[in-house]
Design a protein around this motif. Structure first.
Motif, mmCIF file in Angstrom:
data_model
loop_
_atom_site.group_PDB
_atom_site.id
_atom_site.type_symbol
_atom_site.label_atom_id
_atom_site.label_comp_id
_atom_site.label_asym_id
_atom_site.label_seq_id
_atom_site.Cartn_x
_atom_site.Cartn_y
_atom_site.Cartn_z
ATOM 1 N N HIS A 10 0.840 -1.188 0.000
ATOM 2 C CA HIS A 10 0.000 0.000 0.000
ATOM 3 C C HIS A 10 0.882 1.247 0.000
ATOM 4 O O HIS A 10 1.918 1.296 0.653
ATOM 5 C CB HIS A 10 -0.912 0.013 1.229
ATOM 6 N N SER A 11 0.444 2.267 -0.708
ATOM 7 C CA SER A 11 1.164 3.538 -0.687
ATOM 8 C C SER A 11 0.870 4.267 0.617
ATOM 9 O O SER A 11 -0.138 4.012 1.276
ATOM 10 C CB SER A 11 0.734 4.402 -1.874
ATOM 11 N N THR A 12 1.728 5.164 0.979
ATOM 12 C CA THR A 12 1.553 5.931 2.204
ATOM 13 C C THR A 12 0.596 7.087 1.963
ATOM 14 O O THR A 12 0.380 7.501 0.814
ATOM 15 C CB THR A 12 2.900 6.478 2.677
ATOM 16 N N PRO A 13 -0.008 7.647 3.025
ATOM 17 C CA PRO A 13 -0.867 8.829 2.836
ATOM 18 C C PRO A 13 -0.128 9.987 2.169
ATOM 19 O O PRO A 13 -0.724 10.736 1.391
ATOM 20 C CB PRO A 13 -1.282 9.174 4.268
ATOM 21 N N GLU A 14 1.166 10.124 2.480
ATOM 22 C CA GLU A 14 1.946 11.197 1.850
ATOM 23 C C GLU A 14 2.060 10.971 0.345
ATOM 24 O O GLU A 14 1.965 11.920 -0.445
ATOM 25 C CB GLU A 14 3.338 11.278 2.473
ATOM 26 N N ALA A 15 2.255 9.724 -0.068
ATOM 27 C CA ALA A 15 2.331 9.415 -1.496
ATOM 28 C C ALA A 15 1.003 9.697 -2.181
ATOM 29 O O ALA A 15 0.960 10.197 -3.313
ATOM 30 C CB ALA A 15 2.736 7.951 -1.698
ATOM 31 N N THR A 411 6.090 5.185 -3.399
ATOM 32 C CA THR A 411 6.519 5.902 -2.203
ATOM 33 C C THR A 411 6.392 7.396 -2.407
ATOM 34 O O THR A 411 6.336 7.886 -3.548
ATOM 35 C CB THR A 411 7.975 5.560 -1.869
ATOM 36 N N ALA A 412 6.376 8.129 -1.309
ATOM 37 C CA ALA A 412 6.302 9.586 -1.388
ATOM 38 C C ALA A 412 7.522 10.154 -2.103
ATOM 39 O O ALA A 412 7.416 11.147 -2.843
ATOM 40 C CB ALA A 412 6.193 10.176 0.018
#
Length: 477
Positions: A10-15, A411-412
């Motif tokens: 899963h991607s991060t919230p920042e990404a 990633t971000a």
């Protein structure tokens, strides 16, 4: 229905936030150029038709001039549009995998019909003046203009399906088309198509009017300047009130199918019984769940949004917090769009009043007003798209797939680096293109009595490159 994407990583919230910013940045650059080219293509077709019917050289002069502007805008629109196709794969793999069976064919239809039509006849339109007959050339111009409108049709069909999806079922981890007629002609499509098409004509009309105003302020009073200034203002007088009516109908449709978006746009938190007030101004606070410093008019919200005195509008508190759009953003983006739209109507009425008094070409205050209004079409267009897209959140396919599930497992850092690269490249490339467009507009149509070359002819008979004519004209000036 609600789809939950399952990916390996899963991607991060920042990404996710950076991916949304990147797409918003690239699509904002992109949309302004097609909007201008859609409006200009039809304007050029009208000019060429008027020249064929009347034989007046002023129409051909204007046709040649605005064809140069159209060519540059069209080219930048194509280049900026290609980038977004790659973004669907790099940043929005979840969306492409899930919704591709619907959105993929719709975008393919746009390429197979509109883009091929535009590309096939664009060369004749720009460089075929001395190669084909006048009627055949006019036919090519019509095909390009029709192609831009067909492109609008398919793009809005795809985007509208994401707003009000229907005609599909979910099998496994993707949608399956069931009824293409229902998919294309989804509930919001007719309103959004009309709203966008009219907006494109208004954008082009404001640019033409501002260009005419610039040259009038510089002392030019030749027929070409007066003609394009007058034609653009008549178009604005006809279209701006119609756009307001279409926007009203679109609002009623949105209230029916996306009630949370309407509540966010209006900054309404509580469902008011017996009539809803309209918040003219205020600062919606998502955490405090209130609109601070609100300036409201009782019952006006009901009158506008339901066309009744005591119509009920659902407040944002009726929706779960995770399903609420960002009211602060769409509240103000909508008011920017609506406020500038009112100014456009005021400008059109003022032009009609000056025309009646035979002072349209002499009122310098109005020329300054028209010049200042030139960029407002683009600002209004962007504000409208911010309203409709941010108001759809947190869904990428409304009620079906969340935006957080649509992003690729990136990633971000990856998204941030590409976003920085886009900002640098876009600033250089499109900054140069916009500067070039402004030079073209500042140069204006050919002066009366000057020898006007058609795009493929030179004094020595040699062929010009596609962009050499505008450059030579500017440098010669």
């Amino acid at each position: 229905m609600n789809f939950k994407a399952h990916v390996i990583m899963h991607s991060t919230p920042e990404a996710l936030d950076l991916a949304r910013i990147q797409f918003a940045f690239t699509v904002s650059f992109h949309i302004v150029f097609p909007a201008l080219s859609i409006g200009l293509a039809s304007f050029i077709a009208v000019l060429e038709g008027a020249w064929l019917k009347t034989g007046k050289p002023v129409y051909k002069e204007l046709c040649l001039f605005w064809s140069k502007v159209f060519a540059v805008a069209f080219g930048m629109g194509v280049v900026s549009g290609v980038v977004m196709a790659y973004e669907f794969g790099t940043n929005w793999g979840g969306f492409s995998s899930f919704a591709g069976p619907v959105t993929g064919p719709l975008l393919a239809y746009e390429v197979m019909t509109a883009f091929f039509l535009e590309a096939g006849f664009l060369g004749i339109m720009l460089f075929g003046w001395n190669k084909v007959g006048p009627k055949a050339h006019f036919g090519a111009t019509l095909m390009v203009a029709i192609g831009t409108l067909i492109s609008t049709f398919w793009i809005l069909a795809s985007n509208s399906w994401m707003q009000t999806p229907q005609g599909f079922r979910i099998e496994g981890d993707h949608v399956v088309p069931v009824d293409w007629f229902a998919i294309i002609f989804n509930p919001s499509f007719p309103y959004r198509l009309a709203h966008m098409a009219i907006a494109a004509f208004i954008v082009a009309a404001l640019v033409v009017a501002a260009t005419g105003a610039w040259h009038l302020l510089k002392g030019r009073r030749d027929p070409a300047i007066k003609k394009m200034f007058s034609m653009s203002l008549w178009l604005l007088l006809a279209l701006t009130p119609i756009q307001a009516l279409v926007g009203d109908a679109h609002g009623l449709n949105t209230r029916e199918h996306q009630p949370a978006k309407i509540a966010a746009i209006e900054g309404i938190w509580e469902t008011e019984k017996g009539g809803t007030a309209l918040n003219l101004f205020g600062i919606p606070d998502m955490d405090a769940e209130t609109t601070k410093y609100a300036v409201s008019i009782p019952h006006l919200g009901s009158l506008i949004l339901t066309h009744s005195w005591d119509g009920e509008i659902r407040g944002l508190k009726e929706f779960p917090k995770q399903d609420r759009p960002n009211s602060t953003l769409v509240f103000w983006s909508f008011r920017v769009m609506a406020g500038l739209g009112v100014l456009m109507i005021v400008m059109s009425v003022a032009a009609w009043w000056l025309h009646r008094r035979r002072k349209l070409f002499d009122a310098r205050w109005f020329h300054r007003f028209a010049l200042a209004m030139g960029p407002t079409g683009f600002i209004t267009l962007l504000a409208g798209w911010v309203t409709t897209e941010a108001g759809r959140q947190p869904w990428v396919v409304y009620g079906v797939m969340r935006t957080a599930d649509a992003v690729s497992p990136v990633t971000a850092q990856q998204v941030g680096v590409s976003l920085l690269a886009f900002v640098i490249v876009y600033t250089i490339v499109f900054g140069t293109g916009i500067y070039y467009l402004l030079k073209l507009l500042r140069h204006g149509p050919a002066l009366p009595g000057s020898h006007t070359h058609t795009p493929e002819s030179t004094s020595d008979g040699s062929a010009r490159r596609p962009l050499s004519l505008p450059q030579q004209s500017i440098e010669g000036a």
